[in-house]
Structure formats: C-alpha cells, structure tokens
Design an enzyme around this catalytic site. Structure first.
Site, PDB file in Angstrom:
ATOM      1  N   ASN A  10       3.978   5.723  -4.212  1.00 27.80           N
ATOM      2  CA  ASN A  10       5.144   5.831  -3.337  1.00 27.80           C
ATOM      3  C   ASN A  10       4.840   4.986  -2.109  1.00 27.80           C
ATOM      4  O   ASN A  10       4.045   5.375  -1.268  1.00 27.80           O
ATOM      5  CB  ASN A  10       5.357   7.307  -2.961  1.00 27.80           C
ATOM      6  CG  ASN A  10       6.418   7.465  -1.877  1.00 27.80           C
ATOM      7  OD1 ASN A  10       7.171   6.531  -1.591  1.00 27.80           O
ATOM      8  ND2 ASN A  10       6.469   8.646  -1.281  1.00 27.80           N
ATOM      9  N   TRP A  11       5.489   3.848  -2.045  1.00 29.20           N
ATOM     10  CA  TRP A  11       5.150   2.902  -0.977  1.00 29.20           C
ATOM     11  C   TRP A  11       5.779   3.266   0.362  1.00 29.20           C
ATOM     12  O   TRP A  11       5.521   2.597   1.364  1.00 29.20           O
ATOM     13  CB  TRP A  11       5.562   1.481  -1.394  1.00 29.20           C
ATOM     14  CG  TRP A  11       4.650   0.878  -2.417  1.00 29.20           C
ATOM     15  CD1 TRP A  11       3.504   1.436  -2.935  1.00 29.20           C
ATOM     16  CD2 TRP A  11       4.791  -0.401  -3.053  1.00 29.20           C
ATOM     17  NE1 TRP A  11       2.932   0.583  -3.839  1.00 29.20           N
ATOM     18  CE2 TRP A  11       3.689  -0.550  -3.928  1.00 29.20           C
ATOM     19  CE3 TRP A  11       5.723  -1.436  -2.969  1.00 29.20           C
ATOM     20  CZ2 TRP A  11       3.516  -1.695  -4.714  1.00 29.20           C
ATOM     21  CZ3 TRP A  11       5.553  -2.570  -3.744  1.00 29.20           C
ATOM     22  CH2 TRP A  11       4.454  -2.694  -4.603  1.00 29.20           C
ATOM     23  N   LYS A  12       6.646   4.255   0.374  1.00 31.49           N
ATOM     24  CA  LYS A  12       7.300   4.666   1.630  1.00 31.49           C
ATOM     25  C   LYS A  12       7.912   3.420   2.293  1.00 31.49           C
ATOM     26  O   LYS A  12       8.370   2.533   1.585  1.00 31.49           O
ATOM     27  CB  LYS A  12       6.302   5.409   2.512  1.00 31.49           C
ATOM     28  CG  LYS A  12       5.606   6.542   1.715  1.00 31.49           C
ATOM     29  CD  LYS A  12       4.770   7.465   2.528  1.00 31.49           C
ATOM     30  CE  LYS A  12       4.174   8.537   1.617  1.00 31.49           C
ATOM     31  NZ  LYS A  12       3.440   9.571   2.342  1.00 31.49           N
ATOM     32  N   HIS A  96      11.173  14.164  -1.199  1.00 31.09           N
ATOM     33  CA  HIS A  96       9.858  13.998  -0.570  1.00 31.09           C
ATOM     34  C   HIS A  96       9.831  14.759   0.758  1.00 31.09           C
ATOM     35  O   HIS A  96      10.836  14.836   1.457  1.00 31.09           O
ATOM     36  CB  HIS A  96       9.577  12.510  -0.348  1.00 31.09           C
ATOM     37  CG  HIS A  96       8.154  12.256   0.032  1.00 31.09           C
ATOM     38  ND1 HIS A  96       7.705  12.421   1.327  1.00 31.09           N
ATOM     39  CD2 HIS A  96       7.076  11.926  -0.717  1.00 31.09           C
ATOM     40  CE1 HIS A  96       6.400  12.180   1.353  1.00 31.09           C
ATOM     41  NE2 HIS A  96       5.996  11.878   0.133  1.00 31.09           N
ATOM     42  N   GLU A  98       8.785  13.952   3.561  1.00 32.49           N
ATOM     43  CA  GLU A  98       9.222  13.157   4.721  1.00 32.49           C
ATOM     44  C   GLU A  98      10.743  13.132   4.807  1.00 32.49           C
ATOM     45  O   GLU A  98      11.315  13.098   5.893  1.00 32.49           O
ATOM     46  CB  GLU A  98       8.621  11.743   4.640  1.00 32.49           C
ATOM     47  CG  GLU A  98       7.130  11.771   4.954  1.00 32.49           C
ATOM     48  CD  GLU A  98       6.301  10.748   4.217  1.00 32.49           C
ATOM     49  OE1 GLU A  98       6.846   9.765   3.686  1.00 32.49           O
ATOM     50  OE2 GLU A  98       5.060  10.943   4.153  1.00 32.49           O
ATOM     51  N   GLU A 168       3.183  18.301  -3.512  1.00 31.62           N
ATOM     52  CA  GLU A 168       2.537  17.610  -2.398  1.00 31.62           C
ATOM     53  C   GLU A 168       2.446  18.553  -1.204  1.00 31.62           C
ATOM     54  O   GLU A 168       3.422  18.704  -0.457  1.00 31.62           O
ATOM     55  CB  GLU A 168       3.347  16.377  -2.000  1.00 31.62           C
ATOM     56  CG  GLU A 168       3.510  15.362  -3.119  1.00 31.62           C
ATOM     57  CD  GLU A 168       3.853  13.985  -2.568  1.00 31.62           C
ATOM     58  OE1 GLU A 168       3.072  13.067  -2.803  1.00 31.62           O
ATOM     59  OE2 GLU A 168       4.881  13.844  -1.888  1.00 31.62           O
ATOM     60  N   GLY A 174      -1.214  11.975   3.960  1.00 28.28           N
ATOM     61  CA  GLY A 174      -1.576  10.991   4.971  1.00 28.28           C
ATOM     62  C   GLY A 174      -2.584  11.507   5.987  1.00 28.28           C
ATOM     63  O   GLY A 174      -2.796  10.894   7.032  1.00 28.28           O
ATOM     64  N   SER A 214      -3.269  12.525  -0.093  1.00 29.80           N
ATOM     65  CA  SER A 214      -4.608  11.942   0.095  1.00 29.80           C
ATOM     66  C   SER A 214      -5.387  11.814  -1.209  1.00 29.80           C
ATOM     67  O   SER A 214      -6.597  11.985  -1.232  1.00 29.80           O
ATOM     68  CB  SER A 214      -5.408  12.735   1.142  1.00 29.80           C
ATOM     69  OG  SER A 214      -4.737  12.698   2.390  1.00 29.80           O
ATOM     70  N   GLY A 235       0.373   7.778  -1.874  1.00 29.08           N
ATOM     71  CA  GLY A 235       0.885   7.011  -0.742  1.00 29.08           C
ATOM     72  C   GLY A 235      -0.073   5.888  -0.395  1.00 29.08           C
ATOM     73  O   GLY A 235      -0.118   4.847  -1.055  1.00 29.08           O
ATOM     74  N   GLY A 236      -0.880   6.117   0.621  1.00 23.68           N
ATOM     75  CA  GLY A 236      -1.762   5.085   1.171  1.00 23.68           C
ATOM     76  C   GLY A 236      -2.572   4.304   0.149  1.00 23.68           C
ATOM     77  O   GLY A 236      -2.644   3.072   0.211  1.00 23.68           O
TER      78      GLY A 236
HETATM   79  P1  13P Z   1      -0.874   9.864   0.875  1.00 20.47           P
HETATM   80  O1  13P Z   1      -1.454   9.529  -0.470  1.00 20.47           O
HETATM   81  O2  13P Z   1      -0.859   8.693   1.825  1.00 20.47           O
HETATM   82  O3  13P Z   1      -1.478  11.100   1.461  1.00 20.47           O
HETATM   83  O4  13P Z   1       0.690  10.195   0.624  1.00 20.47           O
HETATM   84  C1  13P Z   1       1.033  11.078  -0.380  1.00 20.47           C
HETATM   85  C2  13P Z   1       2.502  11.033  -0.561  1.00 20.47           C
HETATM   86  O5  13P Z   1       3.254  11.444   0.306  1.00 20.47           O
HETATM   87  C3  13P Z   1       3.025  10.424  -1.790  1.00 20.47           C
HETATM   88  O6  13P Z   1       4.376  10.670  -1.935  1.00 20.47           O
END
Ligand code: 13P
Length: 254
Positions: A10-12, A96, A98, A168, A174, A214, A235-236
C-alpha cells in the site's frame, strides 16, 4: 486448508507515475521467481494507468487505495468503481485506518464502497484494526467484531471469495512496533471466528487475512508462518523494489 499467501504494497500518498513505472521495471524480474504467492501494489490514483501498463504480462497485481460507492454524480474529488475497472485495476483497498482517522470513513461507508467495488468486478481488501487505547482498554475483540459485522454486512458467501481482510492494529502502522506473531495470530483467529459466525465455517476457512503494521523483511517470515496470517499489507517496506522483494521472499520461503 492451505490459503494462498497474498502480499500487497500500500503505497499511500507516495510515488508519481514515473516513480511507479520505475519501481515496476525494477521489481518485475524479481517477481518472476515468486511462486505460490499473490503479489500486488496499490499506487495513487494518478499512477494507476501507468502502473497497469507497466505490470502487463507480469504476475504483479495493481489495485487502488479507495473507491466511491456511487456510480457517478456530484461527488467532487471521488472515483467510481467503473472508472477503476476501466483503468484495469484488479482490486481496491477499503477502510484503511488512515481513511477512518483522517477522512471520516465509517463501517457503513466501508460497506458501501465494498459493495460497489464487488458489483464492478473488483476484489476488495477490507481493513480493520484497533487503536492503542482500544487494545489497552481490552476492547480489541469488540472493535474488530463491530468493524467486520458492519463492513461485510449483506455480503454473500460468493462475494466473500473476492474479499481479503487486512488486520492492521493502528498502533503498529508506521511506528516500527509490530504485533508479536502470537498476538497477531490470536487476533486474526478471532477475526476468522467472526467471519464463521457471519458466513459459516467454510467461508471462514477460505478467507485470507493479512497482517499489516511495520511488517518488514526481517519479521515477515515469522508472521506469515502463523496459521491465521495469510500474508501482509505493507506500507513503508513496499516502497523500494529490493526491500519489498526481500519481504515477499522471506514470507514465502520462511
Ligand atoms: P507500515 O508497513 O508502514 O507500518 O504501514 C502498514 C499499512 O498501513 C499498510 O496498509
């Protein structure tokens, strides 16, 4: 039952279309040797067309990070499921944390988006997760049950074939804090139980539940080795081709 591992980046709000193309060009040869796993990326809306084009003929799935529930109309700034389908994406991420935290997403809107995406023939990753306060207040199961009951309300067993659940924990996103594999597995076993209550045991055995928060190259193997963890939403660690490939390979080769 063995469920096929699914790992999605998920590149956000990261990467331009040019950067998405460059990522796929670098990742493509690495993805060729990834067997027995579904691998996908979810770029921003403006990068989707370029990403779909770059991923043609590969085993890399491309998805979007959100979708509106209406077919069309006066919804400034929104994107419909048919528009995503036309661009050629296979799946969409819905709910999500966020989106819940910053953009007013509720279980009801998650449900509407999910139904619209399914109706357009898209697969859906439905995200759920508790906050730190909720975990510390022993409310995790209640929160997850409410999110699942609301987000998946009115779906059929057949619809559930196209659904992946992403657990999640908000406090792990993050932050570098990962749920321990045991904690994530226990929580995901609970989510599977809720799916069984809603749709029966067969659907619950089949549905894939990803862990997100993470997840990285060095913890993916122990997480995905757990019986109720069927992959990851990343994510990251999905933003660089080499680290994403390392994560996928560790997860499947353990
Ligand atoms: P991180 O892997 O950066 O913690 O993010 C997880 C996430 O929100 C994937 O949707």
């Amino acid at each position: 039952m063995s469920r096929k591992v699914i790992i999605v980046g998920n590149w956000k709000m990261n990467k331009t279309a040019a950067e998405a193309k460059a990522f796929i060009a670098e990742f493509k040869p690495m993805a060729e040797s990834m067997n027995n796993v579904q691998v996908g990326i979810a770029p921003t809306f403006t990068s989707l067309a370029a990403a779909v084009e770059a991923a043609k003929g590969t085993n890399i799935m491309v998805g979007a990070q959100n979708v509106h529930w209406a077919e069309s109309g006066a919804f400034t700034g929104e994107i419909s499921a048919a528009m995503l389908k036309e661009v050629g994406v296979q799946f969409v991420i819905v709910g999500h944390s966020e989106r819940r935290q910053y953009f007013g997403e509720t279980d009801e809107t998650v449900n509407k988006r999910t139904k619209a995406a399914l109706a357009a023939g898209l697969d859906v990753i439905v995200c759920i997760g508790e906050s730190l306060e909720e975990r510390e207040g022993n409310k995790t199961e209640c929160v997850l049950k409410t999110q699942l009951n609301g987000g998946l309300a009115g779906l059929s067993a057949v619809d559930m074939d196209k659904i992946v659940i992403a657990y999640e924990p908000v406090w792990a996103i993050g932050t570098g804090k990962t749920a321990t594999p045991e904690m994530a597995d226990d929580t995901q076993a609970f989510c599977r139980k809720v799916v069984a209550e809603m749709f029966g045991g067969e659907v619950a055995e089949k549905v894939r539940i990803q862990y997100g928060g993470s997840m990285k190259g060095d913890n993916a193997a122990e997480l995905v080795a757990k019986p109720n963890i069927d992959g990851g939403l990343i994510g990251g660690a999905s933003l660089k081709a080499a680290s994403f490939a390392e994560l996928v390979n560790n997860a499947i080769n353990g």
